[in-house]
Design a protein around this motif. Structure first.
Motif, PDB file in Angstrom:
ATOM      1  N   SER A 228       0.815  -1.220   0.000  1.00  0.00           N
ATOM      2  CA  SER A 228       0.000   0.000   0.000  1.00  0.00           C
ATOM      3  C   SER A 228       0.844   1.264   0.000  1.00  0.00           C
ATOM      4  CB  SER A 228      -0.948   0.007   1.207  1.00  0.00           C
ATOM      5  OG  SER A 228      -0.217  -0.011   2.427  1.00  0.00           O
ATOM      6  N   ASP A 229       2.084   1.173   0.506  1.00  0.00           N
ATOM      7  CA  ASP A 229       2.917   2.378   0.566  1.00  0.00           C
ATOM      8  C   ASP A 229       4.394   2.023   0.442  1.00  0.00           C
ATOM      9  OD1 ASP A 229       3.593   5.047   0.817  1.00  0.00           O
ATOM     10  OD2 ASP A 229       3.473   5.058   3.007  1.00  0.00           O
ATOM     11  N   PRO A 230       4.826   1.544  -0.728  1.00  0.00           N
ATOM     12  CA  PRO A 230       6.240   1.181  -0.913  1.00  0.00           C
ATOM     13  C   PRO A 230       7.129   2.415  -0.842  1.00  0.00           C
ATOM     14  CG  PRO A 230       5.089   1.137  -3.010  1.00  0.00           C
ATOM     15  CD  PRO A 230       4.044   1.354  -1.962  1.00  0.00           C
ATOM     16  N   LYS A 231       8.256   2.290  -0.141  1.00  0.00           N
ATOM     17  CA  LYS A 231       9.136   3.446   0.085  1.00  0.00           C
ATOM     18  C   LYS A 231      10.299   3.502  -0.905  1.00  0.00           C
ATOM     19  CE  LYS A 231       6.830   4.464   3.879  1.00  0.00           C
ATOM     20  NZ  LYS A 231       5.888   5.610   3.910  1.00  0.00           N
ATOM     21  N   HIS A 232      10.979   2.384  -1.083  1.00  0.00           N
ATOM     22  CA  HIS A 232      12.203   2.373  -1.889  1.00  0.00           C
ATOM     23  C   HIS A 232      11.858   2.233  -3.371  1.00  0.00           C
ATOM     24  CE1 HIS A 232      16.117   0.913  -3.423  1.00  0.00           C
ATOM     25  NE2 HIS A 232      16.636   1.587  -2.407  1.00  0.00           N
ATOM     26  N   ILE A 261      -7.194  14.213 -23.773  1.00  0.00           N
ATOM     27  CA  ILE A 261      -7.188  14.967 -22.523  1.00  0.00           C
ATOM     28  C   ILE A 261      -7.270  16.452 -22.821  1.00  0.00           C
ATOM     29  CG2 ILE A 261      -6.009  15.277 -20.321  1.00  0.00           C
ATOM     30  CD1 ILE A 261      -6.780  12.394 -20.950  1.00  0.00           C
ATOM     31  N   SER A 262      -8.227  17.107 -22.207  1.00  0.00           N
ATOM     32  CA  SER A 262      -8.370  18.554 -22.356  1.00  0.00           C
ATOM     33  C   SER A 262      -7.346  19.269 -21.489  1.00  0.00           C
ATOM     34  CB  SER A 262      -9.785  18.973 -21.953  1.00  0.00           C
ATOM     35  OG  SER A 262      -9.855  20.371 -21.783  1.00  0.00           O
ATOM     36  N   PRO A 263      -6.901  20.462 -21.900  1.00  0.00           N
ATOM     37  CA  PRO A 263      -5.993  21.255 -21.047  1.00  0.00           C
ATOM     38  C   PRO A 263      -6.590  21.581 -19.687  1.00  0.00           C
ATOM     39  CG  PRO A 263      -6.009  22.114 -23.272  1.00  0.00           C
ATOM     40  CD  PRO A 263      -7.103  21.095 -23.213  1.00  0.00           C
ATOM     41  N   GLN A 264      -7.913  21.458 -19.566  1.00  0.00           N
ATOM     42  CA  GLN A 264      -8.570  21.732 -18.288  1.00  0.00           C
ATOM     43  C   GLN A 264      -8.764  20.467 -17.440  1.00  0.00           C
ATOM     44  OE1 GLN A 264      -9.920  23.240 -21.275  1.00  0.00           O
ATOM     45  NE2 GLN A 264      -8.553  24.901 -20.661  1.00  0.00           N
ATOM     46  N   ASP A 265      -8.179  19.351 -17.858  1.00  0.00           N
ATOM     47  CA  ASP A 265      -8.349  18.087 -17.131  1.00  0.00           C
ATOM     48  C   ASP A 265      -7.122  17.757 -16.290  1.00  0.00           C
ATOM     49  OD1 ASP A 265     -10.768  17.828 -18.379  1.00  0.00           O
ATOM     50  OD2 ASP A 265     -10.098  16.336 -19.847  1.00  0.00           O
ATOM     51  N   ASP A 266      -7.361  17.053 -15.205  1.00  0.00           N
ATOM     52  CA  ASP A 266      -6.288  16.500 -14.382  1.00  0.00           C
ATOM     53  C   ASP A 266      -6.330  14.976 -14.477  1.00  0.00           C
ATOM     54  OD1 ASP A 266      -5.564  19.014 -13.479  1.00  0.00           O
ATOM     55  OD2 ASP A 266      -6.828  18.908 -11.693  1.00  0.00           O
ATOM     56  N   ILE A 267      -5.156  14.359 -14.451  1.00  0.00           N
ATOM     57  CA  ILE A 267      -5.060  12.896 -14.376  1.00  0.00           C
ATOM     58  C   ILE A 267      -4.594  12.538 -12.971  1.00  0.00           C
ATOM     59  CG2 ILE A 267      -4.015  10.813 -15.313  1.00  0.00           C
ATOM     60  CD1 ILE A 267      -3.459  12.369 -17.878  1.00  0.00           C
ATOM     61  N   LEU A 268      -5.362  11.696 -12.294  1.00  0.00           N
ATOM     62  CA  LEU A 268      -5.056  11.326 -10.912  1.00  0.00           C
ATOM     63  C   LEU A 268      -4.890   9.820 -10.790  1.00  0.00           C
ATOM     64  CD1 LEU A 268      -7.821  13.365  -9.004  1.00  0.00           C
ATOM     65  CD2 LEU A 268      -5.596  14.189  -9.811  1.00  0.00           C
ATOM     66  N   ARG A 269      -3.990   9.437  -9.919  1.00  0.00           N
ATOM     67  CA  ARG A 269      -3.936   8.049  -9.454  1.00  0.00           C
ATOM     68  C   ARG A 269      -4.356   8.058  -7.990  1.00  0.00           C
ATOM     69  NH1 ARG A 269       0.377   3.151  -9.722  1.00  0.00           N
ATOM     70  NH2 ARG A 269      -0.279   2.138  -7.786  1.00  0.00           N
ATOM     71  N   ILE A 270      -5.332   7.219  -7.661  1.00  0.00           N
ATOM     72  CA  ILE A 270      -5.892   7.185  -6.310  1.00  0.00           C
ATOM     73  C   ILE A 270      -5.724   5.777  -5.756  1.00  0.00           C
ATOM     74  CG2 ILE A 270      -7.944   7.595  -4.907  1.00  0.00           C
ATOM     75  CD1 ILE A 270      -9.038   9.257  -7.296  1.00  0.00           C
ATOM     76  N   ASP A 271      -5.113   5.659  -4.572  1.00  0.00           N
ATOM     77  CA  ASP A 271      -4.895   4.360  -3.934  1.00  0.00           C
ATOM     78  C   ASP A 271      -5.698   4.267  -2.646  1.00  0.00           C
ATOM     79  OD1 ASP A 271      -2.880   3.051  -5.672  1.00  0.00           O
ATOM     80  OD2 ASP A 271      -1.679   4.799  -5.167  1.00  0.00           O
ATOM     81  N   PHE A 272      -6.404   3.141  -2.493  1.00  0.00           N
ATOM     82  CA  PHE A 272      -7.260   2.900  -1.342  1.00  0.00           C
ATOM     83  C   PHE A 272      -6.722   1.719  -0.533  1.00  0.00           C
ATOM     84  CE2 PHE A 272      -9.636   4.439  -4.926  1.00  0.00           C
ATOM     85  CZ  PHE A 272     -10.599   5.306  -4.427  1.00  0.00           C
ATOM     86  N   VAL A 273      -6.964   1.716   0.767  1.00  0.00           N
ATOM     87  CA  VAL A 273      -6.571   0.600   1.628  1.00  0.00           C
ATOM     88  C   VAL A 273      -7.722   0.267   2.563  1.00  0.00           C
ATOM     89  CG1 VAL A 273      -4.933  -0.273   3.335  1.00  0.00           C
ATOM     90  CG2 VAL A 273      -4.162   1.336   1.593  1.00  0.00           C
ATOM     91  N   GLY A 274      -8.009  -1.030   2.699  1.00  0.00           N
ATOM     92  CA  GLY A 274      -8.983  -1.487   3.675  1.00  0.00           C
ATOM     93  C   GLY A 274     -10.373  -0.935   3.447  1.00  0.00           C
ATOM     94  N   SER A 275     -10.976  -0.393   4.501  1.00  0.00           N
ATOM     95  CA  SER A 275     -12.359   0.081   4.443  1.00  0.00           C
ATOM     96  C   SER A 275     -12.531   1.259   3.497  1.00  0.00           C
ATOM     97  CB  SER A 275     -12.831   0.477   5.847  1.00  0.00           C
ATOM     98  OG  SER A 275     -12.030   1.515   6.376  1.00  0.00           O
ATOM     99  N   VAL A 333      -7.666   9.502   1.193  1.00  0.00           N
ATOM    100  CA  VAL A 333      -6.904   8.467   0.491  1.00  0.00           C
ATOM    101  C   VAL A 333      -5.628   9.055  -0.077  1.00  0.00           C
ATOM    102  CG1 VAL A 333      -8.927   7.080  -0.097  1.00  0.00           C
ATOM    103  CG2 VAL A 333      -8.189   8.905  -1.644  1.00  0.00           C
ATOM    104  N   LYS A 334      -4.775   8.170  -0.605  1.00  0.00           N
ATOM    105  CA  LYS A 334      -3.518   8.602  -1.224  1.00  0.00           C
ATOM    106  C   LYS A 334      -3.790   9.016  -2.663  1.00  0.00           C
ATOM    107  CE  LYS A 334       1.131   6.854  -2.267  1.00  0.00           C
ATOM    108  NZ  LYS A 334       2.009   5.663  -2.198  1.00  0.00           N
TER     109      LYS A 334
END
Length: 341
Positions: A228-232, A261-275, A333-334
């Motif tokens: 869920s949260d790799p460091k290295h 993708i429009s210049p007004q758009d954002d691309i996000l990566r969202i990570d969830f854990v558990g509940s 969330v992350k």
């Protein structure tokens, strides 16, 4: 159960010293399925052989049940080794002996009736009792590995070392062997140390993981925490290899690609854990901040009964709406902003 303290293993080749394992300290809990992962040459196979002193460390301590194996006399070490079973990538069966004879090999000194009973019990335990009189040449790769596992369990070990035990197997057989190892861990309470270069193997059955790179231990912890949260960077690369999120991100970044993708758009990566995987966050931000959220990739894995989810989304709307939506998501969330437009 097992503590490796400041382990270093150095090989001297042609007037050159190679540190296969470099000042490594690691604790392996009793009853765990402990994965050790790294690329080829990372030192993981050398490390696992240091646990039973098939490779004697150049320096350090190998402590098994509060006993430093490095200090034992040869006959004392032999007794301890009987409680540390080992299986290999290439099975290492005696080709001229039957399945029965291979499994019975470590049971020298026992009465014939006791050996026969033990061998049948072990072959039944690993699900291959019908092949008791067959020779290795008559078995599939998965069947050979089951025989090797039965042989490794002959002396009732409390530790089982698996050195790339599934690398020579096809994906379906790999899953069957991993399920067998998980069952043995649960039924027998045996500690399993699993050496692999595949993060999918770690994800499938391990409770803990240690990541090696260039002979060094770069990250270790509970599998859920590491995934869920790799460091290295090495760990991050391994985790990314287990799903297709990065592939979708590359497609989104390609101006000539499938997604526009429009210049007004954002691309996000969202990570969830558990509940968090059950929270209706996407619908919430869409209603509250008047943004449109296009989900282009979604995946949920179950690791040690904990769901881990990943979304890649295109966020459209006003600057204020997108900014507020991202802040709201980050409170729960992350979130990684891949790009703005």
């Amino acid at each position: 159960m097992i503590e490796l303290r400041n382990i270093t293993k150095t090989f001297n080749l042609e007037n050159k010293s190679i540190h296969a394992v470099n000042n490594l300290t690691l604790t392996i809990p009793e009853g765990s399925i402990f994965g050790v992962i790294g690329e080829s040459g990372a030192g993981k196979s050398t490390l696992v052989r240091c646990i039973n002193l098939l490779e004697r460390p150049s320096t350090g301590e190998v402590v098994h049940h509060d006993v430093d194996l490095m200090r034992l006399k040869p006959d004392e070490l032999l007794k301890v080794r009987k409680k540390i079973g080992m299986i290999f990538q290439q099975f290492n069966l005696f080709t001229s002996r039957t399945v029965y004879e291979n499994v019975a090999f470590p049971l020298k000194g026992m009465k014939k009736e006791e050996v026969q009973k033990k061998v049948v019990e072990l072959l039944t335990l690993v699900g291959i009792e019908e092949k008791i009189n067959a020779y290795p040449s008559q078995l599939s790769g998965g069947q050979k590995q089951r025989v090797a596992i039965a042989r490794a369990l002959a002396n009732d070990p409390d530790v089982l070392l698996c050195d790339e035990a599934t690398s020579a197997l096809d994906p379906q057989t790999t899953q069957q062997i991993l399920s067998l190892l998980s069952d043995l861990n649960r039924k027998l309470g045996i500690t399993i140390i699993l050496i692999t270069h595949e993060m999918a193997v770690i994800k499938a059955i391990c409770t803990h993981v240690a990541v090696m790179d260039g002979g060094n231990l770069v990250e270790t912890g509970n599998v859920v925490d590491v995934f869920s949260d790799p460091k290295h960077p090495t760990t991050q690369s391994f985790v990314k290899s287990t799903h297709q999120a990065e592939r979708f991100i590359e497609l989104l970044r390609n101006p000539q690609g499938t997604f526009k993708i429009s210049p007004q758009d954002d691309i996000l990566r969202i990570d969830f854990v558990g509940s968090q995987t059950a929270d209706p966050l996407i619908s919430h931000i869409s209603r509250r901040y008047q943004v449109d959220t296009n989900i282009v990739y979604a995946n949920i894995d179950i690791i040690q009964d904990v769901p881990l989810g990943t979304l890649v989304v295109i966020l459209s709307g006003s600057v204020d709406g997108r900014t507020s939506a991202i802040e709201a998501l980050r409170s729960s969330v992350k979130v990684e902003v891949i790009s703005h437009g």
